[in-house]
Structure formats: structure tokens, C-alpha cells
Design a protein around this motif. Structure first.
Motif, short mmCIF file in Angstrom:
data_model
loop_
_atom_site.label_atom_id
_atom_site.label_comp_id
_atom_site.label_asym_id
_atom_site.label_seq_id
_atom_site.Cartn_x
_atom_site.Cartn_y
_atom_site.Cartn_z
N GLU A 165 0.82 -1.22 0.00
CA GLU A 165 0.00 0.00 0.00
C GLU A 165 0.85 1.27 0.00
O GLU A 165 0.51 2.27 0.62
N THR A 166 1.97 1.22 -0.70
CA THR A 166 2.79 2.42 -0.90
C THR A 166 2.88 2.70 -2.39
O THR A 166 2.51 1.87 -3.23
N ALA A 167 3.41 3.88 -2.72
CA ALA A 167 3.54 4.27 -4.13
C ALA A 167 4.43 3.29 -4.89
O ALA A 167 4.22 3.05 -6.07
N GLY A 168 5.44 2.73 -4.22
CA GLY A 168 6.33 1.78 -4.88
C GLY A 168 5.61 0.56 -5.39
O GLY A 168 5.99 0.00 -6.42
N ARG A 169 4.60 0.10 -4.65
CA ARG A 169 3.80 -1.04 -5.11
C ARG A 169 2.80 -0.62 -6.18
O ARG A 169 2.48 -1.38 -7.08
N LEU A 170 2.32 0.59 -6.04
CA LEU A 170 1.25 1.07 -6.91
C LEU A 170 1.74 1.50 -8.29
O LEU A 170 1.03 1.40 -9.28
N MET A 171 2.96 2.00 -8.35
CA MET A 171 3.45 2.62 -9.60
C MET A 171 3.73 1.58 -10.67
O MET A 171 3.96 0.40 -10.41
N GLN A 172 3.70 2.03 -11.92
CA GLN A 172 4.16 1.23 -13.04
C GLN A 172 5.51 1.78 -13.50
O GLN A 172 5.75 2.98 -13.48
N ARG A 173 6.37 0.88 -13.87
CA ARG A 173 7.72 1.28 -14.26
C ARG A 173 7.84 1.59 -15.74
O ARG A 173 8.91 1.94 -16.22
#
Length: 482
Positions: A165-173
Motif C-alpha cells: 500500500e505504498t507508491a512503490g507497489r502502486l506505480m508502473q515502471r
């Protein structure tokens, strides 16, 4: 216009896009007026699959959007899903899994070999692939990662290294970034020639030599600008950057506050590492809002597809806690047992005082928890919110007291009893208003989730204070004695 640009009329291009993206089910009658699959359609597909008419079932399902196919699996019974998956085969695509309820998706993934899961995950953007893999058991997760291509595996492992539940999990690379010294024409050429670019994006990030974002440029600006203009002259330097470790709820609040469509995600050194788009935020807002409501009631995840044992475990502990707080209120009633024996009307009226106070506390609690979740309630205005709820509670208490006191005096023919219940109503509703705002604020200051425990404490306070105020005032006024 550059000769390499599409020379077809814009309306033809738009028609192609519309044909490709519009859900055919709207036109073929599978959906009702609320865009939900009709029960008769769901039953028909399952009956066709069970009777061995696989081609007929696939033909009917083939007209559906991936999100509707996901709904089809969710609407089927748990014991029907493996059979349905076997009949539909490759229609159970990566896009369908990405749209599916977490519990249903977990059921279906358990039926697939690690190589199949790896192939499906490789077809998705990183954020959607992570959503599929993150809930798997550790050994199954490793088996899937081993089956993936090294580049895809590295991206997934990097995402899984961040807390949930952080931006690192949510973001697409997958994003588009260009140096600030290039021209608009250079950017257009790269977009056309690079076959590895992400397919869905609406803005380009401009970075410095250290890959730190210095600006953004929307595609519409690029398409309307001459080719020889420098991208640095077109870009917007003001941008909202998302730290990679930011909680997803805070990310959603930033998107809402600044009306973002997409945003760059940066690491601790300020380097661009990913992108978050508004389609992911819509899911987060819905998830977080539902989560807070369910936590207030102690109902666990509240998902109808959640296993019964998990639902039982989540709910029963809160019921046990409520039982404990109810004992506190009952002990107060027990203390005034002699007074109740002398005037039976007290037994009939005291639940009213506690119940109305509980409802008043729930109203204030719901408003406060929402305000905390939306960052509307902070250190700068918390005392103002407390005083505001005090005023509202006094107004509400006075109104309800007048009604309850008058009705009680007329019904029982006892003006003194009417005065007691009126005073108790004012006291308890005032306490309910104060506790409904003070308890979640206190829990928030202690870094505890106010949505989880507030309701138990507020209920205990209003029940106990309702009984104590009503019965205590009855004794103090001389209506009864202990």
C-alpha cells in the motif's frame, strides 16, 4: 504535417479507437441498465459450459469486455469457477485477471501452473502484475518469478521490495522520459520508432542528466507545437512528485487535491523511478473509502468472496471486545438495581437515552473519521472541530430533550420523570458529540487507525454515560433511592 504521420481523417481514427475500446456487451444485451451482467446471461453461460457446449459458451463470452468477464467469474459459484476457466481457456487473459476480485483471482491462479501465471503477468504493466503476484504464498511467488524473463522478474522483485500500500507497489515502471535538450520533433520520432514504449500514457516526463524530473509535457502540447521547438520551452516545470514510500491513501489525496491524471514517482535521491496514473487511483479511493466504513463496524474486509473462516476471525474479535464494553455499561445498571425496582419506568426509558446517544456519537464519529482520512482535520483546526461538535451536540440535545421530556411527562403523568430524561438526553448527546470527535483525534495522535477502534470506545462511552446520567439523575432528584 510530417509525411510519416497518419493521413487518415481524424474521424476515421477516432472510429477505430471507439470500435476497439467500447464494450460490445452494451449493444448485445448481456448487461442491464446498471451495466451489470444479467442473471439469465450468467446462468446461460454456465449451463452451456456444464453441458459441454464449449464453443457456444466461448462465443457468448467473447463479446464481453475483460471487466465483464471478470464479473462473470465473480458471479459464478466457487465450485463452478474451475470448470468455467477450463472452458474459456485463453479468454481468462491477463486483462481479465487484473480486473478480478482479489479472492476470486487467488482461487483461479491456484489452478494455473507457475509458467502460465508468469506468462500472464508479463503481459501486464508492472503495477497490475504485482497485484496478481503479491498475494501468492512465498514458494508459489518464487516459482512464478523464476519462470519470468529476467527483465520482467527484476521489475516485479523491485516492486515487491516496497511495503504494501505504498507508491512503490502502486506505480508502473513503464513510462516515457526524455532529456530537456531535445526538440519536439525528436520526441515525436522516438515515440513512433520505439516499440518498447508503454501503450497508455498522456504526458512525458522531462529529466536532467541525473534522471531527476524537471518538468512534464502533455501529448496534446507536443502535437500542437512545431518540430523545431525545444521540449524545455514547451514543458511545465511545476509538477507534483510522489515519493516512492508514500502511503497509497496519501497518493490518492494528492491526485484528488491537484486534479492529476498521472504523476512521477521518485526515489529518495529524487530520481524518476515510475509513474502512477489516475485509473489506479480510482481503485485506491474506492478501496480506502470502503475500508474505513468496514473498520468502523469491525466487519473485516467485508468482501462477499472472502473465505468464511477469515470473515469469522475478523468479526468475532470485535464482538468479543463489544461484549467487554457492554459489561461496563451493565455494571452501571446493576449498581442502580434498587432504584429500577422502585420505578419500572426507568427500565423502559433508559435504553432510549443510551440508544439516542449512541446514534449521535456514530454521526460525529463518521464525520470525524472521514475528515481525518481526507486530511481535512489537522493540528491547525482540530480544536475548532471539537468546539463545533460541542455546539451541534448542545443543539441536538436540547431538541431531543424537549421532545423526549414532554412525551415522557405526558405518557407517565410524571413531570419530574420527564425532566430527568430531558436532562439525561442533553448530557449524553453532549458526551456523544465530544467523544465522537475526541476519541478518533486521540487515536490519530497516537498513530493508531481511528477507523479501527473508535466505534467501540464511543459506544462504551455513550452507553455507560447514558445509563449513569439517567439513573443518577433519577436518584438525585428524589424519584427513587438506592
Amino acid at each position: 504535417m510530417d509525411e510519416r504521420e497518419d493521413s487518415r481523417p481524424l474521424e476515421d481514427v477516432a472510429l477505430d479507437e471507439r470500435d476497439r475500446d467500447a464494450p460490445p456487451a452494451e449493444a448485445t444485451g448481456e448487461l442491464d441498465e446498471d451495466d451489470r451482467l444479467k442473471p439469465e446471461f450468467v446462468r446461460d453461460v454456465i449451463d452451456l459450459a456444464e453441458s459441454g457446449e464449449a464453443e457456444a459458451a466461448r462465443e457468448r463470452v467473447g463479446r464481453l469486455h475483460p471487466a465483464d468477464i471478470a464479473d462473470l467469474f465473480e458471479l459464478a459459484r466457487s465450485d463452478e469457477r474451475p470448470m468455467l476457466a477450463g472452458v474459456l481457456g485463453d479468454m481468462l487473459s491477463a486483462e481479465v485477471l487484473a480486473e478480478m476480485n482479489d479472492y476470486v483471482r487467488e482461487e483461479l491462479i491456484d489452478l494455473l501452473a507457475p509458467e502460465q501465471v508468469a506468462e500472464l503477468a508479463s503481459e501486464l504493466d508492472t503495477d497490475d502484475a504485482v497485484a496478481i503476484i503479491e498475494d501468492m504464498e512465498a514458494d508459489e511467488q518464487q516459482a512464478v518469478l523464476r519462470a519470468m524473463e529476467p527483465e520482467d522478474r527484476a521489475a516485479i522483485e523491485d516492486a515487491l521490495s516496497f511495503p504494501e500500500e505504498t507508491a512503490g507497489r502502486l506505480m508502473q515502471r513503464e513510462f516515457v522520459a526524455v532529456p530537456e535538450h531535445v526538440t519536439v520533433g525528436d520526441v515525436i520520432d522516438r515515440l513512433r520508432e520505439d516499440g518498447d514504449l508503454t501503450t497508455d500514457f498522456w504526458e512525458i516526463f522531462v529529466v536532467d542528466p541525473l534522471v531527476r524530473p524537471v518538468g512534464t509535457c502533455q501529448l496534446s502540447w507536443i502535437l500542437r507545437t512545431p518540430r523545431d521547438i525545444a521540449i524545455s520551452d514547451v514543458m511545465r516545470r511545476e509538477q507534483t512528485l510522489i515519493p516512492v514510500d508514500m502511503d497509497q491513501e496519501e497518493v490518492a489525496l494528492r491526485f484528488q487535491k491537484y486534479a492529476l491524471i498521472s504523476a512521477a514517482v521518485v526515489d529518495k535521491a529524487g530520481r524518476l523511478v515510475g509513474m502512477i496514473t489516475v485509473d489506479d487511483i480510482v481503485h485506491i479511493i474506492q478501496e480506502e473509502a470502503g475500508e474505513d466504513i468496514l473498520r468502523l463496524s469491525g466487519a473485516g474486509d467485508g468482501d462477499i468472496n472472502e473465505p468464511i473462516r477469515e470473515t469469522y476471525g475478523a468479526r468475532v474479535r470485535w464482538l468479543v471486545a463489544n461484549l467487554g464494553t457492554a459489561l461496563v455499561a451493565s455494571s452501571i445498571v446493576g449498581f442502580f438495581g434498587g432504584a429500577i425496582e422502585q420505578m419500572v419506568a426507568l427500565a423502559a426509558l433508559m435504553p432510549i437515552v443510551a440508544g439516542v446517544g449512541g446514534n449521535a456519537g456514530t454521526q460525529t464519529l463518521a464525520v470525524t473519521v472521514r475528515a481525518l482520512a481526507m486530511n481535512q482535520l489537522t493540528d491547525s483546526n482540530s480544536w475548532r472541530a471539537v468546539f463545533r461538535e460541542m455546539k451541534i451536540a448542545l443543539l441536538n440535545g436540547s431538541t431531543i430533550a424537549a421532545i423526549a421530556g414532554t412525551a415522557t411527562a405526558l405518557w407517565f403523568g410524571n413531570p419530574a420523570l420527564g425532566g430527568v430524561i430531558a436532562a439525561a438526553m442533553i448530557v449524553n448527546i453532549f458526551v456523544a458529540g465530544v467523544s465522537g470527535v475526541a476519541i478518533p483525534l486521540l487515536l490519530d495522535r497516537l498513530d493508531q487507525d481511528p477507523a479501527v477502534a473508535s466505534s467501540i470506545f464511543v459506544t462504551m462511552t455513550t452507553d455507560s454515560m447514558g445509563f449513569l446520567a439517567f439513573l443518577g439523575l433519577a436518584v438525585a432528584s428524589g424519584l427513587t433511592s438506592l
